[in-house]
Design a protein around this motif. Structure first.
Motif, short mmCIF file in Angstrom:
data_model
loop_
_atom_site.label_atom_id
_atom_site.label_comp_id
_atom_site.label_asym_id
_atom_site.label_seq_id
_atom_site.Cartn_x
_atom_site.Cartn_y
_atom_site.Cartn_z
N ILE A 73 -14.17 -18.08 26.22
CA ILE A 73 -15.06 -16.81 27.00
C ILE A 73 -13.82 -15.72 26.94
CG2 ILE A 73 -16.66 -14.92 27.59
CD1 ILE A 73 -18.10 -18.09 27.86
N LEU A 74 -13.00 -15.80 28.11
CA LEU A 74 -12.45 -14.47 28.15
C LEU A 74 -10.97 -15.00 27.39
CD1 LEU A 74 -11.13 -14.86 31.57
CD2 LEU A 74 -12.14 -12.86 30.20
N LEU A 75 -10.42 -15.39 26.46
CA LEU A 75 -9.68 -15.90 24.57
C LEU A 75 -10.31 -14.86 24.04
CD1 LEU A 75 -7.23 -17.00 23.92
CD2 LEU A 75 -8.10 -18.87 23.12
N ILE A 76 -11.68 -15.75 23.68
CA ILE A 76 -12.32 -14.99 22.70
C ILE A 76 -12.05 -13.77 22.61
CG2 ILE A 76 -14.93 -14.47 21.39
CD1 ILE A 76 -14.81 -17.53 21.96
N PHE A 77 -12.38 -13.40 23.98
CA PHE A 77 -12.80 -11.83 23.89
C PHE A 77 -11.64 -10.81 24.27
CE2 PHE A 77 -11.97 -7.38 27.28
CZ PHE A 77 -13.38 -7.48 26.65
N PHE A 78 -10.35 -11.47 24.33
CA PHE A 78 -9.12 -10.13 24.41
C PHE A 78 -8.96 -11.07 23.03
CE2 PHE A 78 -8.28 -11.46 28.47
CZ PHE A 78 -8.12 -10.62 29.13
N ILE A 79 -9.32 -11.88 22.22
CA ILE A 79 -8.72 -11.56 20.76
C ILE A 79 -9.69 -10.60 19.62
CG2 ILE A 79 -9.42 -12.96 18.31
CD1 ILE A 79 -8.54 -15.71 19.68
N VAL A 80 -10.63 -11.04 20.55
CA VAL A 80 -11.60 -9.79 19.70
C VAL A 80 -11.11 -8.46 19.95
CG1 VAL A 80 -13.85 -8.90 19.15
CG2 VAL A 80 -13.57 -11.78 19.23
N THR A 81 -11.14 -7.83 21.26
CA THR A 81 -10.61 -6.74 21.00
C THR A 81 -9.21 -6.48 21.08
OG1 THR A 81 -10.04 -7.10 23.42
CG2 THR A 81 -11.97 -6.27 23.04
N THR A 82 -8.37 -7.09 20.72
CA THR A 82 -6.58 -7.02 19.98
C THR A 82 -6.78 -5.62 18.75
OG1 THR A 82 -6.31 -8.80 20.98
CG2 THR A 82 -4.56 -7.64 20.71
N SER A 83 -6.00 -5.02 18.88
CA SER A 83 -5.52 -3.62 18.27
C SER A 83 -4.34 -4.24 17.62
CB SER A 83 -5.83 -2.21 18.12
OG SER A 83 -4.97 -1.94 18.63
N PHE A 84 -4.96 -4.30 16.18
CA PHE A 84 -3.21 -4.89 15.35
C PHE A 84 -3.33 -3.39 14.83
CE2 PHE A 84 -6.11 -8.44 15.37
CZ PHE A 84 -5.31 -9.42 16.09
N ALA A 85 -1.73 -3.39 14.69
CA ALA A 85 -0.79 -1.95 14.25
C ALA A 85 0.10 -2.22 12.62
CB ALA A 85 0.05 -1.56 15.30
N LYS A 86 -0.40 -1.11 12.22
CA LYS A 86 0.31 -1.10 10.50
C LYS A 86 1.67 -1.04 10.88
CE LYS A 86 -3.84 -1.28 7.99
NZ LYS A 86 -4.74 -0.78 7.08
N SER A 87 2.57 -2.31 10.18
CA SER A 87 3.76 -1.18 10.52
C SER A 87 4.32 -0.34 8.94
CB SER A 87 4.39 -2.65 10.26
OG SER A 87 4.68 -3.16 8.49
N GLN A 88 4.98 0.50 9.71
CA GLN A 88 5.18 1.00 8.37
C GLN A 88 6.03 1.52 7.57
OE1 GLN A 88 3.37 4.58 8.49
NE2 GLN A 88 2.17 4.81 9.92
N GLY A 89 5.76 1.72 6.08
CA GLY A 89 7.05 1.32 5.22
C GLY A 89 7.33 2.39 3.65
N PHE A 90 7.92 1.34 2.63
CA PHE A 90 6.66 2.10 1.73
C PHE A 90 6.44 1.14 0.85
CE2 PHE A 90 11.65 1.21 2.11
CZ PHE A 90 11.51 0.74 0.90
N LEU A 91 5.67 2.06 -0.08
CA LEU A 91 5.05 0.94 -1.07
C LEU A 91 6.57 0.98 -2.48
CD1 LEU A 91 2.82 -0.55 -1.72
CD2 LEU A 91 1.63 1.64 -2.86
N ILE A 92 5.63 0.05 -3.12
CA ILE A 92 6.72 -0.04 -4.88
C ILE A 92 5.92 -0.40 -5.12
CG2 ILE A 92 8.99 -1.03 -5.22
CD1 ILE A 92 10.46 -1.69 -2.73
N ASN A 93 5.49 0.30 -6.38
CA ASN A 93 4.97 -0.35 -8.06
C ASN A 93 5.36 -1.10 -8.41
OD1 ASN A 93 2.71 0.90 -6.24
ND2 ASN A 93 3.24 2.68 -7.22
N LYS A 94 5.53 -2.40 -9.01
CA LYS A 94 6.14 -2.77 -9.66
C LYS A 94 5.18 -2.76 -10.93
CE LYS A 94 7.45 -6.61 -6.83
NZ LYS A 94 7.07 -8.48 -6.75
N SER A 95 5.92 -2.18 -12.42
CA SER A 95 4.96 -2.75 -13.57
C SER A 95 4.20 -3.14 -13.91
CB SER A 95 6.11 -2.25 -14.14
OG SER A 95 7.01 -3.24 -14.86
#
Length: 138
Positions: free
Chosen positions: A27-49
């Motif tokens: 139950i504690l394991l499930i609680f910590f998995i659900v409440t963890t926030s994931f940070a998005k990494s900063q980068g730049f977007l490359i558009n392919k044709s």
């Protein structure tokens, strides 16, 4: 005899049921998995044709490369990093172009490459292609 019975009773009662403790751990394991926030990494977007075929219409491309001595070139002419955006703006104003071809040398410092890409990031309508610069034999 009484002592013998007490010893036998205490041996039987000494076992601990681990099932409730495992339930609590899960139950504690499930609680910590659900409440963890994931940070998005900063980068730049490359558009392919989307189409891989070469265009038949001639267009002027901007070629920026860095040689093995970390010298920055804009269409085969050396340029400072501070003047790069002005050169690109001038070229875009005078030519119909859609592409920037950026070719850093394989031994170029990564910070130099990131600095050039940061300068080019302001040109949203231009497509940036990144490759590897190979010096042509003379």
């Amino acid at each position: 005899m009484r002592r013998r019975n007490m010893v036998q009773l205490s041996e039987k009662d000494a076992s601990v049921d681990m099932t409730p403790m495992l339930d609590i751990i899960f139950i504690l394991l499930i609680f910590f998995i659900v409440t963890t926030s994931f940070a998005k990494s900063q980068g730049f977007l490359i558009n392919k044709s989307e189409n891989n075929k070469a265009s038949s219409a001639p267009s002027d491309n901007i070629m920026i490369h860095i040689d093995e001595n970390n010298i920055l070139y804009f269409n085969t002419k050396p340029v400072d990093i501070e003047r790069l955006t002005a050169r690109v703006e001038n070229f875009v104003a005078n030519h119909a172009t859609e592409n920037i071809i950026f070719l850093p040398h394989k031994e170029t410092n990564y910070q130099r490459v990131v600095t050039v890409l940061d300068e080019l990031q302001q040109f949203k309508r231009l497509k940036i292609s990144i490759g590897l610069y190979k010096q042509q034999s003379k």
